[in-house]
Write an enzyme that holds these catalytic residues in place. Structure first.
Site: not given
Length: 717
Positions: A484, A486-488
């Site tokens: 995931a 883009t969450d980072c």
């Protein structure tokens, strides 16, 4: 802002102490591989070395090959993202005290964010995250995220629990087209994980279902699958190539791209554009990156001493003390940003539901390895330091509480759909009527407008559609997945956007609305690949650990099962030292390997030689031996290694907190240091209802009778 080897600027008389003596209001930002001090501060390094030391390499790649990095270098982009937010935290504090401070950013700490909190697993009693080809593993359950379509690859998030309704809708579509029988359609997709873990549902039956999905996906194009995802609300996103990304209707519809004349060639070059849409102070790109020395005369003419004068009131109050945040975010991308604000003193009230659970509460790692909504290390990591309020937003009484919090707050952050916020009367125009100076940030994968604005999904699909999956893996295989991702990345841009808006509000009294797209912000981490395509027509893809400039360069086996060491030979001196340490000095004088260009041509042969040598040694021994000779090398670290890493220990990266259920728990500390006003992390993430009375009574001033009425009406859930 500087990024030299720690200590080098001080040797030049340009260190923080030197320059702060001339300008006490100076905010001085240092970006380095491991931080300005500690046992590894002087380590020889590279993108691969930092990524191995911080953990992301350990969980990336195909299980039957060595772990890999992303083809587009990422480590220092994570550090730079943290640096931007850190500089604005220090700047906010300077407006109060008149004093600057030294900001010390560690790239190793920054990249741990791409571990999705699995860096904590060993500390809280869970198992390391296992590298799985194109997916993830939770105990015996393998979750594939990469699926073959008719014309490429897609990400399908097929899981259970809170995501079960999405899986049910996928089965309904497959059933309509003959790929799913009645018995499969009617499985309990909400409780399915528990059935698998208990053995009631055999793993071979689960594999049969996965095979059916694979057969179905291969009959559809990526465009067909995306169209169905939008129409049927499915968790499917195409794995977009860099070429497809550049031609995306979504980003064109939002006027995302910016064009500049290349001062060297005169050609028009297209760059990624605004990482957020700020309603009152839109981001402006005034010119392209400068040629060397292009603005020397102008810069020297304009340079003037700072007008800020220190008043000496350098109280030790937290940098963001007094900033009030209403947090309606969930899972990772939003909470990770507001966690930074909480670390530095903002009061963050996080609203959640006990019935519509935050997905993060169901995700590993778990305290003691036991699943449960109060046991998630991910939730604990994303929400440490915040106040928690459980509230039913579907009730009018619950929404009235939110409106009272809006009157109190400086900032509101949310990640609901626009339709939901408007239906509740909690959209920006409604909140602005309540508090004209409010700053509101709405975050979703693709922003509030455009053909994908209503796309329902998570960071796994964001990473796929934003182009990250396509640059991870091997040339001869399917993409190896980026998680995931883009969450980072997005939280760094969220922090910067919010603090910029707060600064504007403090100076002008004007609030504003921020339309924040996780994909658009994250795509700035793909800029080299986007420019390579824009300028050269070259589409970058997964290249394993191959590097354009360095060889040998890779992750090599060490003694033991799944033990690896990263080595990056960037200079002739590195090569000679490596040959000496391997006991093969004759290779250093061999004309076949005498130059960097020659070594690049022989990279496969050299990888075999290096791998045969490292396989006989413990990974930390290889790291220590090569670093002693100035060769960039580091053991590939998972959680078990990270929690005992001497550099992270020195930097205070892991923090133990009291917990009302577990006694103690562990969270990650701040990824950067402020010299005068460091982070203070002294409160675990809220358990359900922990802070209800404090928020309603102390912050909103409700009396006991009103609080009791809310509780009796089940508004507080």
């Amino acid at each position: 802002i500087e990024s030299d080897v720690p200590g080098r600027m001080a040797e030049l008389g340009l260190g923080y102490d030197d320059l702060a003596a001339a300008n006490p209001a100076l905010v001085y930002v240092s970006i380095s591989a491991f931080g300005q001090d500690g046992p590894k501060a002087q380590y020889a390094e590279s993108d691969l070395i930092v990524s191995a030391a911080g953990g992301p390499v350990s969980i990336t790649g195909d299980v039957d090959r060595e772990p890999i990095r992303m083809t587009v270098l990422q480590a220092y982009l994570h550090a730079a993202g943290d640096a931007a937010g850190a500089a604005l935290v220090a700047h906010h504090e300077r407006r109060r005290s008149g004093l600057g401070q030294h900001v010390d950013v560690s790239a190793q700490q920054a990249v741990t964010q791409a571990m999705y909190s699995f860096s904590l697993a060993a500390a809280i009693g869970d198992e390391d995250l296992v590298r799985v080809t194109g997916g993830a593993a939770f105990g015996p359950i393998k979750l594939p995220f990469v699926w073959e379509a008719k014309d490429g690859y897609v990400n399908i998030t097929f899981y259970f629990g809170a995501i079960g309704p999405f899986s049910r809708r996928l089965m309904e579509w497959m059933h309509e087209e003959g790929f799913c029988d009645d018995a499969t359609l009617d499985k309990d997709w909400i409780g399915y994980a528990a059935l698998l873990m208990s053995g009631e549902e055999p793993l071979d039956e689960y594999q049969r279902v996965l095979d059916a999905i694979a057969d179905f996906a291969r009959t559809k194009t990526k465009a067909e699958l995306l169209a169905a995802a939008l129409e049927r609300r499915l968790l499917i996103g195409p794995i977009t190539t860099i070429e497809e990304l550049s031609a995306s209707e979504q980003f064109a519809s939002r006027d995302f791209w910016r064009e500049h004349d290349d001062p060297k060639t005169g050609n028009v070059v297209r760059y990624p554009g605004p990482f957020a849409k700020l309603g009152e102070t839109p981001l402006q790109y005034r010119h392209a990156a400068p040629a060397i020395g292009q603005h020397n005369d102008d810069a020297l003419t304009r340079a003037q001493p700072s007008g800020t004068v220190a008043d000496g009131s350098a109280a030790a109050a937290p940098a963001l003390q007094g900033l009030k945040v209403l947090d309606l975010m969930w899972v990772i991308a939003g909470p990770a940003a507001t966690r930074v604000l909480a670390d530095y003193g903002a009061t963050v009230v996080r609203v959640e539901s006990t019935t519509a659970l935050d997905l993060a509460r169901g995700l590993q790692p778990f305290d003691g390895g036991e699943p449960g909504p109060e046991n998630s290390g991910m939730f604990g990591n994303m929400n440490a330091g915040k106040l928690g309020l459980t509230l039913d937003l579907t009730t009018e009484q619950g929404r009235e509480v939110v409106k009272d919090l809006v009157r109190w707050a400086d900032v509101v952050t949310e990640s609901f759909s626009l339709k939901a916020m408007q239906g509740w009367g909690l959209d920006y125009e409604s909140l602005k009527a309540i508090n004209p100076e409010i700053i509101m940030l709405s975050s979703n994968l693709f922003g509030q407008t455009g053909p994908l604005s209503m796309f329902a999904g998570f960071g796994t699909m964001g990473a796929a559609i934003a182009g990250f999956n396509g640059i991870v893996g091997w040339p001869d295989r399917a993409p190896a997945m980026a998680g995931a991702y883009t969450d980072c990345v997005a939280p760094r841009f969220t922090v910067a956007a919010l603090l910029a808006a707060v600064d504007h509000r403090d100076r002008t009294g004007q609030g504003q609305y921020i339309d924040f797209s996780q994909a658009e912000s994250s795509m700035h981490f793909l800029t080299p690949a986007l420019l390579d395509y824009s300028v050269n027509g070259h589409v970058q893809r997964g290249e394993g650990n191959k590097d354009r400039d360095m060889a040998p360069h890779g992750v090599y086996p060490a003694s033991g099962e799944q033990r690896w060491v990263a080595i990056a030979v960037g200079t002739d001196e590195h090569w000679h030292a490596l040959c000496e340490e391997m006991g093969l000095p004759e290779l250093a004088s061999d004309d076949r390997y005498a130059t960097a260009a020659a070594r690049l041509l022989a990279r496969e042969e050299l990888d075999a030689i290096v791998g045969a040598w490292t396989a006989d040694y413990e990974m930390n021994a290889v790291e220590t031996a090569l670093q002693a000779h100035g060769v960039p090398a580091h053991a590939v670290q998972n959680s078990s290694e990270l929690v005992v890493d001497p550099q992270l220990t020195h930097r205070g990266h892991f923090i133990e907190l009291e917990h009302p259920i577990h006694g103690t728990t562990t969270v990650e500390g701040s990824h950067f240091r402020l010299s005068r006003t460091p982070a203070r992390i002294d409160r675990a993430a809220p358990t359900f209802g922990r802070d209800n009375y404090e928020v309603l009574s102390d912050i909103l001033g409700y009396d006991a009778d009103r609080i009791a009425e809310l509780a009796a009406a089940a508004v507080l859930e």
